[in-house]
Design an enzyme around this catalytic site. Sequence first.
Site, PDB file in Angstrom:
ATOM      1  N   SER A   1       0.967  -1.176   0.101  1.00 48.90           N
ATOM      2  CA  SER A   1       0.155   0.091  -0.046  1.00 48.90           C
ATOM      3  C   SER A   1       0.968   1.434   0.171  1.00 48.90           C
ATOM      4  CB  SER A   1      -0.949  -0.086   1.365  1.00 48.90           C
ATOM      5  OG  SER A   1      -1.524   1.348   1.306  1.00 48.90           O
TER       6      SER A   1
ATOM      7  N   TYR B   1      -1.978  -0.574  10.406  1.00 48.06           N
ATOM      8  CA  TYR B   1      -2.021  -0.915   9.063  1.00 48.06           C
ATOM      9  C   TYR B   1      -0.823  -0.776   8.236  1.00 48.06           C
ATOM     10  CZ  TYR B   1      -3.966  -1.354   4.102  1.00 48.06           C
ATOM     11  OH  TYR B   1      -4.359  -1.707   2.630  1.00 48.06           O
TER      12      TYR B   1
END
Length: 297
Positions: free
Chosen positions: A190, A203
Amino acid sequence: MTTDETQRDPRTMHREDPLPAQQQDEQPGLTAPTSPTPDHGEDSWIGHGRLTDRKTLITGGDSGIGRAVALAFAREGADIAFVHLPEEAEDAEETTRLVREAGRTCAAYAADITDEARAVEVVRRAVDDLGGLDVLILNAAYQRQREGIDTVPTDEVRRVFDTNLLAHVVITREAVPHLKPGSSIITTTSIQAVGPKPPLFDYAMTKAAQIAFTEALALELGEKGIRVNAVAPGPIWTPLIPATGFPDDAVEEFGQDTPLGRPGQPAELAGAYVYLASDEASYVSGSVIPVTGGKGF
């Protein structure tokens, strides 16, 4: 045919301005209540036989990026196995339909891969059902908005780490003995790996670790002829977004801060995975392909 007739402005493709405010109470988010419905390439992806007979296992393949990849791979000639949570059965049925409609084998497994025994079983079943394994796509993920480090629950952080890291280690450990020279592993990392936002700090930690995992595995497995790469999405419109717990205004403005001024769609990521799994990427290993709408990586 002129260039104006064949090219589309990336600023206005897929644009919904603004996104409607919406929330889904629990993860996994589901496709049906997600508005607008994410584009997985159902009406746009045209296959060219780039992945003919590649046996592919996808974690988190029922919706969002996973569904788009499953659809594109199937139309490129790959057979698909994917794992999803039991709560995602409806989405899994639709992904299965799309793969089989493309004329390819599809096997779907309802399993929580944070349970090591279930993760081991998923790989075994995929190898049996597909008759081998050529491509492993590590895509399953969990994220929730955090209010601050002083209030974050330990069990929630553990769930993020178990889903985004430990499960991937187990799945990869079990898959590698079945991969032959020419096979590939692709991780979904990501933009949060390099530009972490405080509400997603745990995350982001796992996504940064996934890059290290990818680079280390590329060094280890290159000697066996196995390539390992990653795709780094920016803001992509999937059921994960309304199920993360973001405030309404954050959902409405999702992706607006990119240079292209909009969120991406899952279909816009599929090409990166197809490329990395194909022979066109035969000299690409240890790399991360950002698909971020122009945001820096």
